[in-house]
Design a protein around this motif. Structure first.
Motif, PDB file in Angstrom:
ATOM      1  N   UNK A  41     139.090  79.540 110.677  1.00  0.00           N
ATOM      2  CA  UNK A  41     140.380  78.874 110.479  1.00  0.00           C
ATOM      3  C   UNK A  41     141.407  79.761 109.781  1.00  0.00           C
ATOM      4  N   UNK A  42     141.251  81.070 109.895  1.00  0.00           N
ATOM      5  CA  UNK A  42     142.240  81.965 109.273  1.00  0.00           C
ATOM      6  C   UNK A  42     142.170  83.354 109.879  1.00  0.00           C
ATOM      7  N   UNK A  43     143.302  84.043 109.787  1.00  0.00           N
ATOM      8  CA  UNK A  43     143.330  85.466 110.136  1.00  0.00           C
ATOM      9  C   UNK A  43     143.461  86.198 108.807  1.00  0.00           C
ATOM     10  N   UNK A  44     142.497  87.010 108.459  1.00  0.00           N
ATOM     11  CA  UNK A  44     142.490  87.631 107.128  1.00  0.00           C
ATOM     12  C   UNK A  44     142.887  89.108 107.228  1.00  0.00           C
ATOM     13  N   UNK A  45     144.022  89.478 106.633  1.00  0.00           N
ATOM     14  CA  UNK A  45     144.389  90.895 106.664  1.00  0.00           C
ATOM     15  C   UNK A  45     143.483  91.690 105.717  1.00  0.00           C
ATOM     16  N   UNK A  46     142.926  92.762 106.225  1.00  0.00           N
ATOM     17  CA  UNK A  46     141.991  93.578 105.430  1.00  0.00           C
ATOM     18  C   UNK A  46     142.450  95.031 105.473  1.00  0.00           C
ATOM     19  N   UNK A  47     142.349  95.700 104.333  1.00  0.00           N
ATOM     20  CA  UNK A  47     142.598  97.152 104.351  1.00  0.00           C
ATOM     21  C   UNK A  47     141.434  97.869 103.672  1.00  0.00           C
ATOM     22  N   UNK A  48     141.394  99.186 103.927  1.00  0.00           N
ATOM     23  CA  UNK A  48     140.256  99.991 103.481  1.00  0.00           C
ATOM     24  C   UNK A  48     140.779 101.266 102.831  1.00  0.00           C
ATOM     25  N   UNK A  49     140.168 101.649 101.709  1.00  0.00           N
ATOM     26  CA  UNK A  49     140.475 102.966 101.135  1.00  0.00           C
ATOM     27  C   UNK A  49     139.288 103.876 101.425  1.00  0.00           C
ATOM     28  N   UNK A  50     139.584 105.153 101.712  1.00  0.00           N
ATOM     29  CA  UNK A  50     138.505 106.064 102.099  1.00  0.00           C
ATOM     30  C   UNK A  50     138.598 107.368 101.309  1.00  0.00           C
ATOM     31  N   UNK A  51     137.452 107.794 100.776  1.00  0.00           N
ATOM     32  CA  UNK A  51     137.375 109.101 100.119  1.00  0.00           C
ATOM     33  C   UNK A  51     136.550 110.031 100.982  1.00  0.00           C
ATOM     34  N   UNK A  52     137.053 111.237 101.224  1.00  0.00           N
ATOM     35  CA  UNK A  52     136.397 112.158 102.154  1.00  0.00           C
ATOM     36  C   UNK A  52     136.025 113.463 101.464  1.00  0.00           C
ATOM     37  N   UNK A  53     134.848 113.940 101.792  1.00  0.00           N
ATOM     38  CA  UNK A  53     134.481 115.306 101.395  1.00  0.00           C
ATOM     39  C   UNK A  53     133.633 115.902 102.510  1.00  0.00           C
TER      40      UNK A  53
END
Ligand SMILES: Nc1nc2c(ncn2[C@@H]2O[C@H](COP(=O)(O)OP(=O)(O)OP(=O)(O)O)[C@@H](O)[C@H]2O)c(=O)[nH]1
Length: 387
Positions: free
Chosen positions: A339-351
């Motif tokens: 019953x919802x559209x949930x906006x999601x974001x992601x943080x990424x650390x790269x090595x």
């Protein structure tokens, strides 16, 4: 000591019962075994076919013929259904109606040719060859991806042996029968069938029980190495896989890349939509990450809402491109819940880099990707940083 037919039948029945009862017992106690109860029931039915055969000695020939055919056919049907039950979700099982049909035809043939030993024996052996063929087809597992179970190989060998026995029996009866005799099954054929069927039942039961055991072990292994919510590797499985990944990267002189991925403000998702919605979001994020990586890449759920991807033969530039790709895939579209559209974001650390041969080289690389993740969080989230 003389071994008359009655003694032989009693001994065989005792052996068949001894084979059947432990399987039935285990199947009834531990219900998670798939198809084992049906298999055990098949063995019980088989054990009953020996006294049914013995009824001939009391002059109840027709009852004996009917009962023996019914019980031996039923054994084949129950074993085919047992394998189908084991295969469910893995292979297309033979339709149940199709499994019962030859038994029904078999019984009609027995009734129609009750007084004609020649034709009855030949037709019954042919129909039972078809039934054994179905058993083999089911054990083979059409469209079955996973073929490496040893138990399955044993079962396939046993079923192939049964098909061969019954085909040889049919052919030999056609070729070598004395058509003028009253009772036409040659002694060698009867003996061959008798021992072959007993051996096949033993081999098949061994194969089927082994299949159950191997499947249970496989499931246990999957449970121990995978996160039950997302299906990704868990942290301890990743720790087990890392040394081999590091050694290969060192040997081939290729960089190993680490992506530490963390969902932004995930606590708010739980607080706003509830814990179950949070779980659904975790599953969807894991799926989108996995879909964007290669087969050789390893992804694990590293913490609550944190994932670690390890990418063989990937340099910094490649890892950054991929991390950006994954970040965008999480950002859009939003995760659809009931019953919802949930906006999601992601943080990424790269090595990325070639690990040196110090014992803590990989931990140090993971530490750097973690540092990069913190930098991404501090810089406002929904972004990729590297160290
Ligand atoms: N639904 C659900 N939530 C989980 C699970 N594991 C961890 N969490 C939640 O994940 C949240 C993590 O919160 P924080 O560590 O504060 O991080 P965050 O809210 O994502 O904030 P930032 O990482 O700083 O962007 C907590 O609320 C945990 O309860 C899980 O298996 N299911």
């Amino acid at each position: 000591m003389t071994l008359d037919l009655a003694t032989l039948l009693a001994a065989t029945m005792a052996a068949a019962t001894a084979q059947a009862l432990p399987i039935v017992f285990v199947a009834l106690r531990a219900r998670l075994h798939r198809g084992l109860a049906l298999w055990g029931l098949g063995l019980v039915v088989n054990a009953l076919s020996y006294p049914a055969f013995g009824l001939r000695a009391f002059g109840w020939t027709e009852v004996s013929i009917l009962a023996t055919n019914l019980l031996s056919g039923l054994t084949l049907v129950l074993h085919t259904l047992a394998i189908a039950s084991f295969q469910r979700h893995r292979a297309q099982p033979v339709r149940s109606a199709l499994v019962w049909l030859p038994l029904a035809v078999n019984m009609v043939v027995v009734l129609l040719f009750m007084r004609d030993d020649h034709w009855r024996n030949i037709l019954v052996a042919s129909i039972q060859s078809v039934m054994a063929g179905m058993l083999l087809y089911q054990a083979w597992g059409p469209a079955l991806v996973e073929r490496r179970l040893t138990g399955r190989r044993v079962l396939i060998a046993g079923c192939a042996g049964l098909v061969l026995t019954l085909v040889v029996r049919t052919a030999y009866m056609v070729w070598a029968s004395d058509w003028d005799a009253v009772y036409n099954v040659p002694g060698q054929v009867q003996g061959l069938t008798y021992f072959a069927v007993m051996a096949v039942l033993l081999v098949n039961s061994m194969g089927f029980v082994l299949m159950q055991m191997e499947f249970a072990l496989e499931q246990q292994h999957a449970l121990a190495t995978h996160d039950s919510l997302t299906g990704l590797y868990n942290r301890s499985a990743l720790q087990d896989l890392l040394p081999a990944l590091g050694a290969r990267a060192r040997r081939q002189g290729e960089p190993l890349a680490f992506l530490m991925l963390d969902i932004d403000h995930f606590k708010r998702v739980n607080d706003t939509y509830g814990h179950l919605a949070g779980d659904a979001v975790l599953r969807e994020v894991a799926l989108r990450i996995r879909q964007r990586l290669r087969q050789a890449d390893v992804v694990a759920r590293y913490g609550g809402e944190e994932f670690l991807a390890v990418l063989p033969a990937t340099d910094q530039a490649g890892a950054l491109r991929l991390a950006e790709h994954v970040r965008k895939a999480i950002e859009s579209p939003p995760v659809r819940l009931a019953n919802a559209m949930v906006p999601i974001t992601l943080s990424v650390g790269v090595h990325a880099g070639i690990p040196d041969d110090s014992p803590r080289a990989l931990d140090a690389q993971i530490g750097l990707s973690d540092e990069a993740l913190y930098a991404a969080k501090n810089a406002g989230r929904n972004r990729v940083e590297w160290r």
